[in-house]
Design an enzyme around this catalytic site. Structure first.
Site, PDB file in Angstrom:
ATOM      1  CE  LYS A 149     -16.421 -68.827  -4.280  1.00 11.66           C
ATOM      2  NZ  LYS A 149     -17.486 -69.172  -3.326  1.00 11.66           N
ATOM      3  CG  ASP A 169     -16.380 -74.769   6.240  1.00 10.41           C
ATOM      4  OD1 ASP A 169     -15.985 -74.124   5.254  1.00 10.41           O
ATOM      5  OD2 ASP A 169     -17.590 -74.947   6.499  1.00 10.41           O
ATOM      6  NE  ARG A 230     -18.250 -58.576   3.661  1.00 16.77           N
ATOM      7  CZ  ARG A 230     -17.521 -58.600   2.574  1.00 16.77           C
ATOM      8  NH1 ARG A 230     -16.216 -58.817   2.648  1.00 16.77           N
ATOM      9  NH2 ARG A 230     -18.065 -58.451   1.397  1.00 16.77           N
ATOM     10  CG  ASP A 254      -8.482 -56.183   3.294  1.00 17.73           C
ATOM     11  OD1 ASP A 254      -9.317 -56.716   2.537  1.00 17.73           O
ATOM     12  OD2 ASP A 254      -7.932 -55.088   3.039  1.00 17.73           O
ATOM     13  CD  GLU A 259     -14.934 -52.601   5.447  1.00 23.66           C
ATOM     14  OE1 GLU A 259     -15.167 -52.343   4.238  1.00 23.66           O
ATOM     15  OE2 GLU A 259     -14.483 -53.694   5.815  1.00 23.66           O
ATOM     16  CG  HIS A 279     -12.967 -54.146   2.017  1.00 23.21           C
ATOM     17  ND1 HIS A 279     -14.208 -54.192   2.591  1.00 23.21           N
ATOM     18  CD2 HIS A 279     -12.899 -55.228   1.200  1.00 23.21           C
ATOM     19  CE1 HIS A 279     -14.874 -55.252   2.150  1.00 23.21           C
ATOM     20  NE2 HIS A 279     -14.092 -55.886   1.295  1.00 23.21           N
ATOM     21  CG  LEU A 280      -6.339 -52.458   0.026  1.00 22.99           C
ATOM     22  CD1 LEU A 280      -4.835 -52.190   0.167  1.00 22.99           C
ATOM     23  CD2 LEU A 280      -6.947 -51.520  -1.025  1.00 22.99           C
ATOM     24  CB  ALA A 282     -11.813 -57.856  -4.266  1.00 22.87           C
TER      25      ALA A 282
HETATM   26  N1  LIG Z   1     -11.538 -58.675   1.773  1.00 22.75           N
HETATM   27  C1  LIG Z   1     -12.062 -58.786   0.601  1.00 22.75           C
HETATM   28  O1  LIG Z   1     -11.946 -57.886  -0.251  1.00 22.75           O
HETATM   29  C2  LIG Z   1     -12.844 -59.998   0.254  1.00 22.75           C
HETATM   30  C3  LIG Z   1     -13.536 -60.643   1.243  1.00 22.75           C
HETATM   31  N2  LIG Z   1     -14.289 -61.748   0.933  1.00 22.75           N
HETATM   32  C4  LIG Z   1     -14.999 -62.389   2.019  1.00 22.75           C
HETATM   33  O2  LIG Z   1     -14.523 -63.728   2.135  1.00 22.75           O
HETATM   34  C5  LIG Z   1     -15.631 -64.570   2.416  1.00 22.75           C
HETATM   35  C6  LIG Z   1     -15.360 -65.967   1.915  1.00 22.75           C
HETATM   36  O3  LIG Z   1     -15.369 -65.923   0.513  1.00 22.75           O
HETATM   37  P1  LIG Z   1     -15.400 -67.301  -0.314  1.00 22.75           P
HETATM   38  O4  LIG Z   1     -14.337 -68.207   0.149  1.00 22.75           O
HETATM   39  O5  LIG Z   1     -15.500 -66.964  -1.749  1.00 22.75           O
HETATM   40  O6  LIG Z   1     -16.829 -67.860   0.172  1.00 22.75           O
HETATM   41  P2  LIG Z   1     -17.271 -69.379   0.206  1.00 22.75           P
HETATM   42  O7  LIG Z   1     -18.753 -69.361   0.363  1.00 22.75           O
HETATM   43  O8  LIG Z   1     -16.647 -70.121  -0.915  1.00 22.75           O
HETATM   44  O9  LIG Z   1     -16.618 -69.942   1.545  1.00 22.75           O
HETATM   45  C7  LIG Z   1     -17.095 -69.551   2.798  1.00 22.75           C
HETATM   46  C8  LIG Z   1     -16.921 -70.777   3.695  1.00 22.75           C
HETATM   47  O10 LIG Z   1     -17.247 -70.408   5.027  1.00 22.75           O
HETATM   48  C9  LIG Z   1     -17.877 -71.518   5.616  1.00 22.75           C
HETATM   49  N3  LIG Z   1     -18.593 -71.089   6.805  1.00 22.75           N
HETATM   50  C10 LIG Z   1     -19.771 -70.427   6.876  1.00 22.75           C
HETATM   51  N4  LIG Z   1     -20.085 -70.218   8.168  1.00 22.75           N
HETATM   52  C11 LIG Z   1     -19.064 -70.745   8.914  1.00 22.75           C
HETATM   53  C12 LIG Z   1     -18.790 -70.833  10.294  1.00 22.75           C
HETATM   54  N5  LIG Z   1     -19.655 -70.342  11.189  1.00 22.75           N
HETATM   55  N6  LIG Z   1     -17.645 -71.434  10.704  1.00 22.75           N
HETATM   56  C13 LIG Z   1     -16.787 -71.928   9.791  1.00 22.75           C
HETATM   57  N7  LIG Z   1     -16.992 -71.891   8.457  1.00 22.75           N
HETATM   58  C14 LIG Z   1     -18.112 -71.294   8.041  1.00 22.75           C
HETATM   59  C15 LIG Z   1     -18.769 -72.051   4.534  1.00 22.75           C
HETATM   60  O11 LIG Z   1     -19.123 -73.393   4.788  1.00 22.75           O
HETATM   61  C16 LIG Z   1     -17.867 -71.922   3.320  1.00 22.75           C
HETATM   62  O12 LIG Z   1     -17.145 -73.108   3.084  1.00 22.75           O
HETATM   63  C17 LIG Z   1     -16.805 -63.901   1.703  1.00 22.75           C
HETATM   64  O13 LIG Z   1     -18.022 -64.187   2.340  1.00 22.75           O
HETATM   65  C18 LIG Z   1     -16.482 -62.433   1.804  1.00 22.75           C
HETATM   66  O14 LIG Z   1     -17.130 -61.945   2.942  1.00 22.75           O
HETATM   67  C19 LIG Z   1     -14.343 -62.272  -0.336  1.00 22.75           C
HETATM   68  C20 LIG Z   1     -13.664 -61.645  -1.343  1.00 22.75           C
HETATM   69  C21 LIG Z   1     -12.893 -60.441  -1.126  1.00 22.75           C
HETATM   70  O1  LIG Z   2     -16.104 -59.707  -2.749  1.00 18.27           O
HETATM   71  C1  LIG Z   2     -16.157 -59.396  -1.534  1.00 18.27           C
HETATM   72  O2  LIG Z   2     -16.852 -60.001  -0.684  1.00 18.27           O
HETATM   73  C2  LIG Z   2     -15.399 -58.236  -1.090  1.00 18.27           C
HETATM   74  O3  LIG Z   2     -15.346 -57.987   0.093  1.00 18.27           O
HETATM   75  C3  LIG Z   2     -14.768 -57.344  -2.114  1.00 18.27           C
HETATM   76  O4  LIG Z   2     -15.139 -56.035  -1.749  1.00 18.27           O
HETATM   77  P1  LIG Z   2     -14.958 -54.850  -2.854  1.00 18.27           P
HETATM   78  O5  LIG Z   2     -15.737 -55.287  -4.048  1.00 18.27           O
HETATM   79  O6  LIG Z   2     -13.498 -54.770  -3.113  1.00 18.27           O
HETATM   80  O7  LIG Z   2     -15.545 -53.642  -2.203  1.00 18.27           O
END
Ligand SMILES: NC(=O)C1=CN([C@@H]2O[C@H](COP(=O)(O)OP(=O)(O)OC[C@H]3O[C@@H](n4cnc5c(N)ncnc54)[C@H](O)[C@@H]3O)[C@@H](O)[C@H]2O)C=CC1
Ligand SMILES: O=C(O)C(=O)COP(=O)(O)O
Length: 528
Positions: A149, A169, A230, A254, A259, A279-280, A282
């Site tokens: 996504k 991916d 992550r 980020d 953390e 970790h901003l 979201a």
């Molecule tokens: N920094 C932050 O505050 C935030 C961080 N995140 C992180 O971002 C990550 C991704 O979020 P979304 O896109 O919503 O998840 P998602 O599940 O929609 O997309 C993750 C993608 O990674 C792919 N994937 C899994 N293992 C893989 C690998 N070894 N090599 C290549 N691709 C691989 C999956 O097939 C999937 O298409 C979350 O798991 C979360 O850890 C999400 C939101 C906020």
């Molecule tokens: O949604 C995620 O995976 C995030 O990393 C967001 O983290 P937070 O809810 O801002 O602590």
């Protein structure tokens, strides 16, 4: 009184929703031991990434029914421990997608134009116009690791900026990539070709330390790395070395392996070619309202006995499917409960055979419901859709799924459960009749048609005159009232089965007397 604990900062909109059905306590930043000590009477726990929901926390919460993660990544929740305890884990898969994608893009732009460093320098009274010469994104190559996504949204915006986008991916099809106008490549090739690399993958056993020396060395010296996914996915020591030695042009992070980022982290000793944020990804007003409302609604629904829409640990069971299959799920539970009591002994194997139209349905929910019924005699309320599969696996119960589309016995199909235990093997078949009426339609392949009832007696006997009368008299002598009785046989004077619904439980002593009636081979009581 239902109680919910909120242990990370959650938007008030979410708190307001929870307050409709529960008493809500907000306790931010509790150390693990204090959290363990506080969990005793909470029915639900709502977190973000700040709270480590360990097995100790979960095991200290005997009332806990659901853990709501107001975000995407659930790596701060011991999902296996929650599943083992039958605690549902839900998240908000889309609530902060835009926020995280925009943060990654902001980091990429800030990195390529040295914005934080130039800002700090200017604020300090300097006018360093030469020092902060940057690069354009236009016509450069972006490599996206993880085209989910967030990755897909980043790709779309990058293309609008004139970038060419590659992706790696393993779980995305070429068709999907083509639709996104993205070229799928191997990870090594992506690191070699890209000018900018952005990570959008979860932290899993496979992705831990994915980006280390080997891949960093493949990057161009002008390339830059962004990680807003992550920590732990990037080896921070190796990255610090690459930045210190200028083998890559820069990095923006980020998220971190632990953390808050440790004071002694090698990343903190870097200056001009690194950007760090806490970790901003979201942390926007919009995203926090989205995820708080999304998860609070799910917690509210589950506390009200309704299904959750984004369950992390019930594979394949969406609310729509649960509604569509509701009657057949109930049938599966009843059959599982009955066949485990018929079989007796230690259950070794369960075959779940979906027949006719039912074979077109996904098998997972029906298998889960069958296992829940099968194990409910032993585990009572502790067994549910969350932990039924795990509990069966931990008991070494072999589960077989069979889809038999050819069978055309009942409209809507039928479900057949065969349970092999240390005491023998029994098979029950059932179907859902009009008005969602459940019926057991055969016992050990003998045809009958009876609705499951609270107290039932199953017998296997010789088909001969007088046996039904003797059984009825014996039950009458013990003041056991028969609500219904059915006999099933395949041939005259062969073997037959009898299924009785009775008003009261049949005591073990009476069951022994029943089994001693001449011609009765087996007798089993089943209580639902
Ligand atoms: N920094 C932050 O505050 C935030 C961080 N995140 C992180 O971002 C990550 C991704 O979020 P979304 O896109 O919503 O998840 P998602 O599940 O929609 O997309 C993750 C993608 O990674 C792919 N994937 C899994 N293992 C893989 C690998 N070894 N090599 C290549 N691709 C691989 C999956 O097939 C999937 O298409 C979350 O798991 C979360 O850890 C999400 C939101 C906020
Ligand atoms: O949604 C995620 O995976 C995030 O990393 C967001 O983290 P937070 O809810 O801002 O602590």
């Amino acid at each position: 009184m239902t109680k919910v604990l909120v242990s990370d900062p959650i938007d008030q909109a979410g708190i307001d929703i929870l307050s409709q059905v529960a008493h809500v306590d907000v306790c931010i930043g509790l150390p693990e031991q204090e959290l363990v000590g506080a969990m005793a009477d909470y029915d639900a726990l709502m977190v973000r990434s700040g709270t480590q929901v360990t097995a100790a926390v979960i095991d200290a919460a005997p009332q806990l029914k659901i853990i709501g993660r107001a975000g995407v990544g659930v790596d701060n929740v011991d999902v296996t421990a929650a599943t083992r305890r039958g605690v549902l884990v839900v998240n908000s898969p889309e609530g902060n997608t835009i926020a995280a994608a925009e943060h990654a893009l902001a980091m990429m732009l800030a990195l390529t134009r040295n914005i934080p460093q130039a800002h700090t320098s200017t604020m300090a009274g300097r006018w360093d116009r030469k020092r902060y010469l940057g690069n354009e994104l236009y016509k450069k190559t972006l490599g996206v690791v993880g085209l989910g996504k967030i990755g897909a949204h980043v790709a779309k915006i990058a293309q609008a900026l004139g970038m060419v986008v590659l992706a790696h991916d393993p779980f995305i099809s070429n068709e999907r990539a083509q639709k996104l106008q993205v070229r799928l490549v191997e990870l090594a090739a992506l690191f070699e070709e890209a000018d900018y690399i952005t990570l959008h993958i979860p932290r899993t056993n496979e992705t831990a330390n994915l980006v280390g020396d080997r891949l960093l060395k493949r990057m161009k010296p002008t390339a830059r790395l962004i990680n807003c996914a992550r920590g732990g996915v990037v080896n921070e020591e190796a990255l610090a070395d690459a930045l210190r030695n200028h083998t890559i042009a820069g990095a923006a992070l980020d998220v971190y392996s632990s953390e808050p980022l440790a004071d002694g982290s090698p990343l903190r000793s870097l200056r001009d070619n690194v950007i760090l944020t806490p970790h901003l990804g979201a942390s926007t007003a919009e995203a926090q309202a989205n995820v708080a409302i999304d998860v609070a609604e799910q917690i509210r629904d589950v506390l009200l006995g309704l299904p959750a829409r984004s369950a992390v640990n019930i594979p394949g069971l969406s609310p729509d499917l649960m509604e569509e299959l509701r009657a057949h799920l109930s049938l599966a539970e009843h059959l599982g409960h009955c066949v485990s009591q018929l079989a007796g002994g230690n259950v070794q194997e369960l075959e779940v055979r979906m027949q006719g139209e039912l074979a077109a349905q996904p098998s997972q929910p029906l298998v889960t419901a069958s296992l829940k019924g099968l194990l409910s005699s032993a585990l009572g309320e502790r067994i549910n859709y969350v932990n039924a599969g795990l509990e069966a696996k931990s008991r070494g119960i072999k589960v077989l799924e069979v889809k038999d589309e050819a069978s055309r016995d009942y409209s809507g199909g039928s479900l057949q459960l065969t349970c092999r235990s240390s005491s023998g093997l029994h098979t029950l078949t059932g179907a859902v009749f009009s008005g969602d009426e459940l019926r057991i339609t055969s016992v050990d392949s003998f045809p009958i048609s009876v609705p499951p009832s609270n107290h039932m007696l199953f017998t296997r006997h010789r088909d001969m005159p007088g046996i039904i009368g003797r059984l009825g008299s014996l039950l009458g002598q013990h003041n056991v009232n028969i609500a219904s009785m059915q006999v099933g046989r395949r041939i005259m004077r062969g073997d037959a089965v009898m299924v009785l619904s009775v008003d009261d439980p049949i005591p073990e002593s009476l069951l022994e007397d029943i089994t001693s009636i001449d011609g009765i081979r087996e007798a089993h009581t089943v209580s639902l």
